[in-house]
Design a protein around this motif. Structure first.
Motif, mmCIF file in Angstrom:
data_model
loop_
_atom_site.group_PDB
_atom_site.id
_atom_site.type_symbol
_atom_site.label_atom_id
_atom_site.label_comp_id
_atom_site.label_asym_id
_atom_site.label_seq_id
_atom_site.Cartn_x
_atom_site.Cartn_y
_atom_site.Cartn_z
ATOM 1 N N ARG B 347 0.668 -0.966 -0.049
ATOM 2 C CA ARG B 347 0.181 -0.058 0.034
ATOM 3 C C ARG B 347 1.227 0.931 0.128
ATOM 4 O O ARG B 347 1.127 2.486 -0.794
ATOM 5 C CB ARG B 347 -1.377 0.202 0.889
ATOM 6 N N LEU B 348 2.028 1.449 0.889
ATOM 7 C CA LEU B 348 2.788 2.927 1.290
ATOM 8 C C LEU B 348 3.645 2.603 0.104
ATOM 9 O O LEU B 348 4.978 1.662 -0.102
ATOM 10 C CB LEU B 348 3.175 2.695 2.529
ATOM 11 N N GLY B 349 3.719 3.596 -0.507
ATOM 12 C CA GLY B 349 4.947 3.629 -1.812
ATOM 13 C C GLY B 349 4.902 2.231 -2.677
ATOM 14 O O GLY B 349 5.594 3.004 -3.663
ATOM 15 N N HIS B 350 3.500 2.005 -2.919
ATOM 16 C CA HIS B 350 3.652 1.315 -4.253
ATOM 17 C C HIS B 350 2.380 2.015 -4.786
ATOM 18 O O HIS B 350 2.007 2.750 -5.359
ATOM 19 C CB HIS B 350 3.406 -0.017 -4.125
ATOM 20 N N GLY B 351 1.415 1.399 -4.218
ATOM 21 C CA GLY B 351 -0.381 2.170 -4.178
ATOM 22 C C GLY B 351 -0.362 3.100 -3.942
ATOM 23 O O GLY B 351 -1.878 3.544 -4.440
ATOM 24 N N ALA B 352 0.164 3.344 -3.005
ATOM 25 C CA ALA B 352 -0.484 5.222 -2.545
ATOM 26 C C ALA B 352 1.180 6.094 -2.342
ATOM 27 O O ALA B 352 2.263 4.758 -1.804
ATOM 28 C CB ALA B 352 -0.796 5.131 -1.598
ATOM 29 N N GLY B 414 -5.554 -0.628 7.015
ATOM 30 C CA GLY B 414 -6.587 -0.998 6.473
ATOM 31 C C GLY B 414 -7.168 0.240 5.319
ATOM 32 O O GLY B 414 -8.538 -0.026 5.029
ATOM 33 N N ASN B 415 -8.062 1.155 6.557
ATOM 34 C CA ASN B 415 -8.257 2.047 6.180
ATOM 35 C C ASN B 415 -7.657 2.751 4.792
ATOM 36 O O ASN B 415 -8.143 3.290 4.088
ATOM 37 C CB ASN B 415 -8.459 3.220 6.969
ATOM 38 N N LEU B 416 -6.121 3.038 4.851
ATOM 39 C CA LEU B 416 -5.915 3.123 3.959
ATOM 40 C C LEU B 416 -6.009 1.787 2.068
ATOM 41 O O LEU B 416 -6.356 2.555 1.603
ATOM 42 C CB LEU B 416 -4.464 3.238 3.586
ATOM 43 N N GLN B 417 -6.015 0.890 3.011
ATOM 44 C CA GLN B 417 -6.730 -0.579 1.723
ATOM 45 C C GLN B 417 -8.003 -0.104 1.029
ATOM 46 O O GLN B 417 -8.554 -0.152 -0.055
ATOM 47 C CB GLN B 417 -5.923 -1.221 2.239
#
Lengths: 369, 521
Positions: B347-352, B414-417
């Protein structure tokens, strides 16, 4: 007792604003200590260094002359550094831009007219951009470290200029001095207010560049691309942005601005090419970029501050009789403290006693609630 | 050992507290582990399990609280001290050097300076006596994840610990490999060793553990005997309320539906010495269905995702087809413009981008597909329409946050996802490829995301889900394929699929790896 850095959940806006000022204050304190060791009264020395150079109108003009190249270069560098691309070679791009921009007035002095100056400026930008394209190509194609290549190319450009003004471009009527012919009047950058001082159009270029780049970085998709690729390259790739294209974009744009600064300096402040045309503007601009928080508008202010260190260095030399290398020392300290203070944006400093006492822990628990 | 010593617990923890900034990761934790028991530490991701064991292993320093070892109050300032006491730990993420052999990796963690040959011999003997066969001379880079875990376990056992901490040991294992691990653990228990077993898989906890401590939001919410509880009652303790089951209506006439995503003979050379080559992958996802790809981590799922998403281009443009058009040579932007959407594993650094606001992260994947709305003439970013779109997604996906438009890194995983999945769903993509949709997401949010994926498929899109969580795949997929060593098995309709069959494929049966097949059989 020991100091502990505690990570902040969010970056602190307060310290984001304050950090340059704290850094400047610390620099003044360290500078005062340095002057004391040199055997000069710190108060007089600081006054001579920072206040006396800007007490008269013509001196403000001199400040604008010094600040213009710093701002122009630093604005370009801020794009690179935001993209996490480390162009350290702005000094070389500055010099090479000056050389290419000088082709017309040196080789075709008979060309005169209003088109000459725009042509020189444009050629200066192209020269700087192409010279910056070399480390960009090496990085994109072979993965070389751009810090090393761009830095080494500085010395190549400086020695090339040295050879040009001593060899092929030397003024035949110049009594063998290593310099080119004086530029004719249509190749000289106009002064802004000739009545009160020497400041020229270069400072206007710097302001325009700062505003345009600020607009691009904060309002346009291109600026977003720069920031994404700089902060998380993998997310940038996921967004469909190309890192290699960004390397060229950032390098060549900052090279063009450095080249513009170079040709402006030569056609404005100097009026001809000499073996040395810069007191290290390209390197000092790195400090300007960071002191200005990599924000083009902050860079304008930072450029004026660093410009002052040059003037202060000259004043300290003539009035106090200390080496003008003091200017370099101040610049170095400023960068050191700026980078140090930036820690405060992401971290809090906490004093921890060995084996924190119970009331402290209880207070922490309370705070956490 | 005297009677008196037997009466005290091996390890006891009272009031242990750890604070990060304003977050209380562990809040007055009490825990007691007796000699010779397998003690489960249950809790959702983010409940504080890892923080707690890191304090026990000396990698983190508690802010308050006491630790008692054999009734004596002790401080554990660093992992070395923990080892000296007799605490060993097997981490969830292995710390092994891939370019070294198993024996060399073990030698690195022992400080007695014994020659490597002696260590190798000891490791071999120990591994066979515990039924965890391991060749100490093999390169770690060549080993499967299960085998790598064995190195970690052997390395831990060589230090003859009294207490062994295992952090989510089965999350990377096939069901058959997990069974083998359980046998080893029971043997260790019969030798009088204590085990602290961290997991969120309730079935295995019920099966093996003598006692359980349940954590929620950094607090102990209960101690229990897992054998007397049901999976549902344990889940309730962990989550705090009932979790809605995902509803999946069977689809009819799917055979006639059009293929929206086709992968044809996809091959990819390994990009680094330790990445997995993709071999001849064929797959077709039709409109209206969810296809799941199971597999143990590190079997080429990441490489496959990069190839399908267009972060890495293919030489053969026909090897990836989106809505009937060749897309192998298109960049990720080109594939998005064909109607595809992607959610990567990280999530961090790739998806966002962690340090960017949610609204900016919305622009990240949609600057091209929603160019008209988000980017105006001359490349100007239209901040207000992006902001309102981000707020819409936040509302639809129930993203909980502390500020109107916070940085991505300020959100819980979870919230970021939920936001990242919502960002793509908001486009109503006709092809959706998701890697690990609910990894590290709490049960409530996971159910929400799964339901949203099923509904997207039922509304006529093709959905491809790559996951290591078999329960999840069985919940949402219409067919399941298995990825092993860069090869993909034929999709199995969900009606025919069982854990047993999928587990065998995950271990490498049928796809031409006899040594693995023999091992798991």
């Amino acid at each position: 007792m020991r100091l502990e850095l505690v990570k902040r959940p969010q970056r602190s806006m307060l310290f984001s604003m304050l950090s340059p000022f704290i850094a400047f204050a610390l620099t003044i304190i360290a500078g005062a200590i340095m002057f004391a060791f040199l055997g000069v009264n710190p108060a007089t020395a600081l006054f001579t260094y920072f206040i006396s150079p800007i007490t008269e109108v013509w001196q403000i003009h001199e400040l604008a002359i010094k600040a213009a190249p710093l701002i122009l270069i630093a604005v370009g560098l801020s794009i690179c550094y935001r993209a996490n691309i480390w162009n350290i070679g702005a000094e070389g791009q500055f010099v090479f831009g000056a050389i290419i921009g000088s082709i017309v007035p040196v080789l075709y002095p008979e060309l005169q007219g209003p088109f000459v100056l725009p042509m020189m400026l444009l050629m200066g930008m192209v020269g700087g951009a192409l010279y910056a394209g070399i480390p960009a190509f090496l990085k994109a194609r072979f993965g070389t470290n751009e810090i090393l290549t761009s830095l080494m190319l500085v010395y190549v450009a400086q020695l090339f200029l040295d050879w040009m003004v001593r060899g092929p471009w030397r003024d035949p009527k110049g009594f063998n001095f290593p310099q080119t012919v004086q530029f004719n009047s249509s190749a000289v950058l106009p002064e802004l207010m000739p009545m009160s001082g020497r400041a020229n159009l270069g400072f206007v270029f710097a302001l325009i560049a700062a505003v345009l780049v600020w607009f691009m970085m904060s309002r346009m998709l291109k600026g977003f691309e720069v920031r994404v690729l700089g902060s998380s390259p993998r997310a940038g790739r996921f967004a469909g942005f190309s890192l290699n294209r960004m390397v060229f974009f950032a390098f060549m744009l900052s090279g063009a601005l450095a080249g513009l600064a170079g040709i402006s300096e030569v056609s404005g402040a100097i009026g001809q090419l000499q073996p040395s045309i810069s007191p290290g503007y390209g390197f000092t601009a790195i400090i300007v970029a960071f002191l200005g928080r990599l924000n083009p508008l902050g860079i304008v202010a930072a450029g004026l501050v660093l410009g002052l260190t040059y003037l202060g260095g000259e004043a300290a030399q003539s009035v106090l009789g200390i080496s003008d290398k003091v200017a370099r020392v101040f610049q170095g300290m400023l960068l050191f403290f700026v980078l140090g203070c930036d820690t405060l944006i992401h971290y809090r400093i906490r004093l921890v006693g060995l084996g924190a006492s119970k009331p402290q822990v209880a207070a922490k628990l309370e705070e956490a609630r | 050992m005297s009677l008196q010593e037997n009466a005290v617990n091996l390890l006891e923890v009272r009031g242990l507290t750890k604070i990060f900034g304003s977050l209380k990761a562990c809040d007055h934790i009490d825990l007691a582990i007796a000699k010779g028991e397998i003690h489960a530490l249950l809790g959702e991701n983010g409940a504080g399990k890892s923080t707690l064991v890191k304090m026990l292993f000396g990698s983190l320093e508690p802010n308050a609280g006491d630790i008692f070892w054999n009734g004596q109050k002790v401080g554990i300032p660093n992992p070395g001290a923990a080892k000296k006491l007799g605490i060993g730990m097997v981490f969830q993420h292995f710390s092994l050097f891939e370019a070294l052999t198993a024996a060399e990796n073990i030698a690195l963690s022992l400080d007695d300076g014994a020659p490597i040959g002696t260590i190798a011999a000891k490791a071999r003997a120990l591994s066979y006596s515990y039924g965890l066969p391991l060749d100490p001379d093999s390169l770690v880079g060549d080993l499967s994840v299960g085998e790598r875990q064995r190195i970690e376990i052997i390395r831990c056992l060589l230090q003859t610990p009294q207490l062994i901490i295992l952090d989510e040991p089965t999350s990377v294992l096939t069901p058959q490999e997990a069974d083998k691990l359980f046998e080893t653990l029971e043997r260790l228990r019969s030798e009088g060793k204590s085990i602290l077993y961290i997991s969120h898989r309730l079935e295995e906890v019920k099966r093996m553990c003598d006692r359980a401590t349940v954590l929620r939001h950094g607090k102990v919410v209960g101690h229990c005997n897992p054998r007397e509880e049901t999976a549902a009652s344990l889940a309730r303790m962990m989550v705090g309320n009932e979790v809605h089951a995902v509803v999946r209506q069977p689809v009819e006439g799917i055979e006639k539906a059009q293929s929206l995503l086709e992968v044809v003979n996809l091959n990819r050379q390994p990009a680094t010495p330790f990445s997995i080559p993709l071999k001849n992958i064929n797959l077709s996802v039709r409109a209206g269905e969810v296809i799941g790809i199971a597999g143990v981590a590190g079997n080429g799922q990441g490489e496959f995702f990069e190839a399908v998403s267009g972060e890495v281009l293919q030489n053969d443009t026909a090897s990836v087809r989106i809505r009937g058009k060749n897309a192998g040579g298109l960049s990720i932007t080109g594939r998005r413009l064909l109607g595809a959407a992607f959610v990567p594993e990280e999530r961090l650094g790739h998806g966002a981008a962690p340090r960017m606001k949610l609204s900016e992260n919305l622009l990240l994947s949609r600057h091209a597909t929603d160019g008209k709305m988000f980017v105006g003439a001359g490349g100007m970013v239209n901040s207000s329409s992006i902001y309102s779109a981000a707020q819409r997604i936040i509302e639809v996906m129930d993203v909980r946050k502390s500020a109107p438009d916070p940085e991505a890194a300020a959100l819980s995983g979870g919230n970021l996802q939920k936001f990242i999945v919502g960002r793509e769903l908001d486009r109503k993509p006709s092809v959706m490829v998701v890697n690990q949709p609910t990894w590290g997401v709490d049960a409530g949010a996971a159910a929400h995301i799964r339901q949203a994926l099923i509904e997207l498929a039922r509304s006529g899109s093709a959905v491809l889900v790559i996951s290591q969580d078999l329960d999840e795949l069985f919940e949402i997929s219409d067919s399941i394929a298995v990825m092993h060593h860069g090869e993909l098995s034929k999709p199995m309709p969900i009606a025919e699929a069982t854990f047993e069959k999928v587990g065998l494929l995950m271990g490498g049966a049928e796809t031409g790896h006899p040594e693995h097949a023999a091992e798991v059989a």
